[in-house]
Design an enzyme around this catalytic site. Structure first.
Site, PDB file in Angstrom:
ATOM      1  N   LEU A 107       0.835  -1.202   0.000  1.00  0.00           N
ATOM      2  CA  LEU A 107       0.000   0.000   0.000  1.00  0.00           C
ATOM      3  C   LEU A 107       0.872   1.255   0.000  1.00  0.00           C
ATOM      4  O   LEU A 107       1.890   1.309   0.715  1.00  0.00           O
ATOM      5  CB  LEU A 107      -0.922   0.024   1.220  1.00  0.00           C
ATOM      6  CG  LEU A 107      -2.051  -1.016   1.249  1.00  0.00           C
ATOM      7  CD1 LEU A 107      -2.785  -0.950   2.588  1.00  0.00           C
ATOM      8  CD2 LEU A 107      -3.036  -0.766   0.101  1.00  0.00           C
ATOM      9  N   ILE A 108       0.468   2.235  -0.784  1.00  0.00           N
ATOM     10  CA  ILE A 108       1.182   3.509  -0.794  1.00  0.00           C
ATOM     11  C   ILE A 108       0.931   4.207   0.541  1.00  0.00           C
ATOM     12  O   ILE A 108      -0.215   4.318   0.980  1.00  0.00           O
ATOM     13  CB  ILE A 108       0.717   4.389  -1.965  1.00  0.00           C
ATOM     14  CG1 ILE A 108       1.103   3.721  -3.297  1.00  0.00           C
ATOM     15  CG2 ILE A 108       1.342   5.784  -1.870  1.00  0.00           C
ATOM     16  CD1 ILE A 108       0.555   4.394  -4.527  1.00  0.00           C
ATOM     17  N   LEU A 109       1.997   4.642   1.188  1.00  0.00           N
ATOM     18  CA  LEU A 109       1.909   5.308   2.490  1.00  0.00           C
ATOM     19  C   LEU A 109       1.830   6.815   2.270  1.00  0.00           C
ATOM     20  O   LEU A 109       2.621   7.379   1.520  1.00  0.00           O
ATOM     21  CB  LEU A 109       3.111   4.937   3.340  1.00  0.00           C
ATOM     22  CG  LEU A 109       3.177   3.441   3.700  1.00  0.00           C
ATOM     23  CD1 LEU A 109       4.589   3.032   4.107  1.00  0.00           C
ATOM     24  CD2 LEU A 109       2.171   3.091   4.783  1.00  0.00           C
ATOM     25  N   ASN A 126      12.208   0.241   2.263  1.00  0.00           N
ATOM     26  CA  ASN A 126      11.351  -0.614   1.447  1.00  0.00           C
ATOM     27  C   ASN A 126      12.184  -1.446   0.482  1.00  0.00           C
ATOM     28  O   ASN A 126      13.188  -0.968  -0.055  1.00  0.00           O
ATOM     29  CB  ASN A 126      10.353   0.240   0.660  1.00  0.00           C
ATOM     30  CG  ASN A 126       9.510  -0.599  -0.296  1.00  0.00           C
ATOM     31  OD1 ASN A 126       8.776  -1.476   0.126  1.00  0.00           O
ATOM     32  ND2 ASN A 126       9.660  -0.348  -1.597  1.00  0.00           N
ATOM     33  N   HIS A 128      12.222  -3.152  -3.105  1.00  0.00           N
ATOM     34  CA  HIS A 128      11.499  -3.050  -4.379  1.00  0.00           C
ATOM     35  C   HIS A 128      12.205  -3.921  -5.418  1.00  0.00           C
ATOM     36  O   HIS A 128      13.426  -3.833  -5.564  1.00  0.00           O
ATOM     37  CB  HIS A 128      11.448  -1.586  -4.854  1.00  0.00           C
ATOM     38  CG  HIS A 128      10.672  -1.409  -6.117  1.00  0.00           C
ATOM     39  ND1 HIS A 128       9.333  -1.742  -6.217  1.00  0.00           N
ATOM     40  CD2 HIS A 128      11.034  -0.947  -7.333  1.00  0.00           C
ATOM     41  CE1 HIS A 128       8.919  -1.496  -7.441  1.00  0.00           C
ATOM     42  NE2 HIS A 128       9.933  -1.029  -8.142  1.00  0.00           N
TER      43      HIS A 128
HETATM   44  N1  LIG Z   1       4.837   6.712  -0.025  1.00  0.00           N
HETATM   45  C1  LIG Z   1       5.371   5.501  -0.310  1.00  0.00           C
HETATM   46  N2  LIG Z   1       4.676   4.395  -0.006  1.00  0.00           N
HETATM   47  C2  LIG Z   1       5.202   3.180  -0.307  1.00  0.00           C
HETATM   48  C3  LIG Z   1       6.441   3.069  -0.977  1.00  0.00           C
HETATM   49  C4  LIG Z   1       7.160   4.263  -1.270  1.00  0.00           C
HETATM   50  O1  LIG Z   1       8.291   4.224  -1.807  1.00  0.00           O
HETATM   51  N3  LIG Z   1       6.586   5.463  -0.927  1.00  0.00           N
HETATM   52  N4  LIG Z   1       6.911   1.803  -1.378  1.00  0.00           N
HETATM   53  C5  LIG Z   1       5.836   0.823  -1.403  1.00  0.00           C
HETATM   54  C6  LIG Z   1       6.102  -0.552  -1.879  1.00  0.00           C
HETATM   55  N5  LIG Z   1       5.768  -0.568  -3.305  1.00  0.00           N
HETATM   56  C7  LIG Z   1       6.805  -0.821  -4.154  1.00  0.00           C
HETATM   57  O2  LIG Z   1       7.952  -1.102  -3.737  1.00  0.00           O
HETATM   58  C8  LIG Z   1       4.457  -0.299  -3.761  1.00  0.00           C
HETATM   59  C9  LIG Z   1       3.394  -1.034  -3.247  1.00  0.00           C
HETATM   60  C10 LIG Z   1       2.093  -0.771  -3.679  1.00  0.00           C
HETATM   61  C11 LIG Z   1       1.843   0.216  -4.617  1.00  0.00           C
HETATM   62  C12 LIG Z   1       0.439   0.520  -5.047  1.00  0.00           C
HETATM   63  O3  LIG Z   1       0.200   1.102  -6.096  1.00  0.00           O
HETATM   64  N6  LIG Z   1      -0.523   0.126  -4.195  1.00  0.00           N
HETATM   65  C13 LIG Z   1      -1.951   0.439  -4.451  1.00  0.00           C
HETATM   66  C14 LIG Z   1      -2.774  -0.806  -4.247  1.00  0.00           C
HETATM   67  C15 LIG Z   1      -2.297  -1.865  -5.205  1.00  0.00           C
HETATM   68  C16 LIG Z   1      -3.057  -3.163  -4.979  1.00  0.00           C
HETATM   69  O4  LIG Z   1      -3.924  -3.226  -4.099  1.00  0.00           O
HETATM   70  O5  LIG Z   1      -2.732  -4.125  -5.727  1.00  0.00           O
HETATM   71  C17 LIG Z   1      -2.408   1.487  -3.447  1.00  0.00           C
HETATM   72  O6  LIG Z   1      -1.707   1.683  -2.406  1.00  0.00           O
HETATM   73  O7  LIG Z   1      -3.463   2.067  -3.699  1.00  0.00           O
HETATM   74  C18 LIG Z   1       2.902   0.956  -5.150  1.00  0.00           C
HETATM   75  C19 LIG Z   1       4.223   0.695  -4.720  1.00  0.00           C
HETATM   76  C20 LIG Z   1       5.122   0.769  -0.094  1.00  0.00           C
HETATM   77  N7  LIG Z   1       4.500   2.065   0.052  1.00  0.00           N
HETATM   78  N1  LIG Z   2       6.342  -2.693  -4.848  1.00  0.00           N
HETATM   79  C1  LIG Z   2       6.483  -3.553  -3.712  1.00  0.00           C
HETATM   80  C2  LIG Z   2       6.716  -4.965  -4.147  1.00  0.00           C
HETATM   81  O1  LIG Z   2       6.431  -5.343  -5.269  1.00  0.00           O
HETATM   82  N2  LIG Z   2       7.234  -5.771  -3.211  1.00  0.00           N
HETATM   83  C3  LIG Z   2       7.496  -7.154  -3.527  1.00  0.00           C
HETATM   84  O2  LIG Z   2       6.573  -8.000  -2.860  1.00  0.00           O
HETATM   85  C4  LIG Z   2       7.190  -9.273  -2.717  1.00  0.00           C
HETATM   86  C5  LIG Z   2       6.979  -9.730  -1.306  1.00  0.00           C
HETATM   87  O3  LIG Z   2       7.354 -11.079  -1.219  1.00  0.00           O
HETATM   88  P1  LIG Z   2       7.280 -11.808   0.225  1.00  0.00           P
HETATM   89  O4  LIG Z   2       5.905 -11.518   0.776  1.00  0.00           O
HETATM   90  O5  LIG Z   2       7.514 -13.255  -0.103  1.00  0.00           O
HETATM   91  O6  LIG Z   2       8.367 -11.207   1.068  1.00  0.00           O
HETATM   92  C6  LIG Z   2       8.681  -9.085  -3.026  1.00  0.00           C
HETATM   93  O7  LIG Z   2       8.957  -9.555  -4.331  1.00  0.00           O
HETATM   94  C7  LIG Z   2       8.836  -7.584  -2.974  1.00  0.00           C
HETATM   95  O8  LIG Z   2       9.858  -7.085  -3.797  1.00  0.00           O
END
Ligand SMILES: Nc1nc2c(c(=O)[nH]1)N[C@@H](CN(C=O)c1ccc(C(=O)N[C@@H](CCC(=O)O)C(=O)O)cc1)CN2
Ligand SMILES: NCC(=O)N[C@@H]1O[C@H](COP(=O)([O-])[O-])[C@@H](O)[C@H]1O
Length: 214
Positions: A107-109, A126, A128
């Site tokens: 989830l986006i924080l 995080n 990624h």
């Molecule tokens: N403000 C930030 N929040 C998060 C970051 C960040 O760098 N800045 N990293 C993410 C992790 N992430 C990628 O690494 C990531 C996870 C989820 C999403 C996203 O678009 N989520 C949607 C829901 C998607 C779904 O339900 O399938 C949402 O939040 O609406 C983007 C990037 C953790 N948070």
């Molecule tokens: N953008 C965020 C994202 O894509 N995160 C990805 O979720 C998986 C979690 O695996 P896990 O639950 O087995 O640790 C990992 O591949 C991680 O890079």
């Protein structure tokens, strides 16, 4: 002297959480995982944490959306803001970790979550599954695989970065690269996940080191 306390945020399988658990237990990570919070009650990572004797809780966005029609964007935005505020209040007010590690937190924080953490001087990192500046957001593994197979990129990999508001744009702590080769998505994914399990451990060690240096 007590070990620094680590809070881990997850949403799914928890294989990266498992790498953190194993390496805290071995002493390679000089820290203690004090809690695991999942955005999904179905996350297998909750089972992994429980088996390791680590307290867990779930904090689900769908709970905040309950009874709010999808079309009611304002009300859902308000609910999501409360989701973020409640979560950061639990973290700062109750759990009080030294660092936070997003290990598959999907989830986006918002700034409602990140600003109080910054003020409390609690770093958040995080994992990624792509290189800096590449494939921000979700489904990065599949997108990077396709780009590689289409000859658009010649490398992939993963990174551990500081979390800032702009998604996946925070300063990298650890970057691990692999070369593109002709392979299935499953083979590419397996190589990336193996790299991640190293990166998340190294990234956590590094953030603790930088914390100590302050
Ligand atoms: N403000 C930030 N929040 C998060 C970051 C960040 O760098 N800045 N990293 C993410 C992790 N992430 C990628 O690494 C990531 C996870 C989820 C999403 C996203 O678009 N989520 C949607 C829901 C998607 C779904 O339900 O399938 C949402 O939040 O609406 C983007 C990037 C953790 N948070
Ligand atoms: N953008 C965020 C994202 O894509 N995160 C990805 O979720 C998986 C979690 O695996 P896990 O639950 O087995 O640790 C990992 O591949 C991680 O890079």
């Amino acid at each position: 002297m007590a070990l620094p306390s680590i809070l881990v945020l997850i949403s799914g399988n928890g294989s990266n959480l498992q790498a953190l658990i194993d390496n805290c237990n071995s002493g390679k990570i000089p820290g203690k995982i004090i809690h695991v919070i999942s955005s999904s009650s179905k996350a297998y990572g909750l089972e992994r944490a429980s088996q390791a004797g680590i307290p867990t809780m779930t904090h689900e966005l769908k709970t905040y959306y309950r009874g709010i029609p999808k079309e009611n964007k304002d009300a859902r935005d308000e609910a999501r803001a409360k989701f973020n505020k409640d979560l950061v209040n639990i973290i700062i007010g109750k759990l009080k970790p030294d660092v936070i590690v997003c290990a598959g937190w999907m989830l986006i924080l918002s700034s409602d979550f990140l600003k109080p953490l910054h003020q409390a001087k609690i770093p958040i990192i995080n994992l990624h599954p792509a290189l800096p500046g590449q494939f921000e957001g979700t489904n990065a593994i599949e997108r990077s695989w396709k780009a590689g197979q289409d000859g658009l990129v010649d490398k992939g990999g993963c990174m551990v970065h500081y979390v800032i508001e702009e998604v996946d744009k925070g300063t990298p702590l650890i970057v691990k690269e692999i070369d593109v080769k002709k392979e299935s998505l499953e083979e590419w994914e397996a190589r990336i996940h193996a790299l991640e399990h190293e990166a998340i451990v190294e990234g956590t060690i590094e953030v603790l080191k930088q914390l100590n240096a302050k």
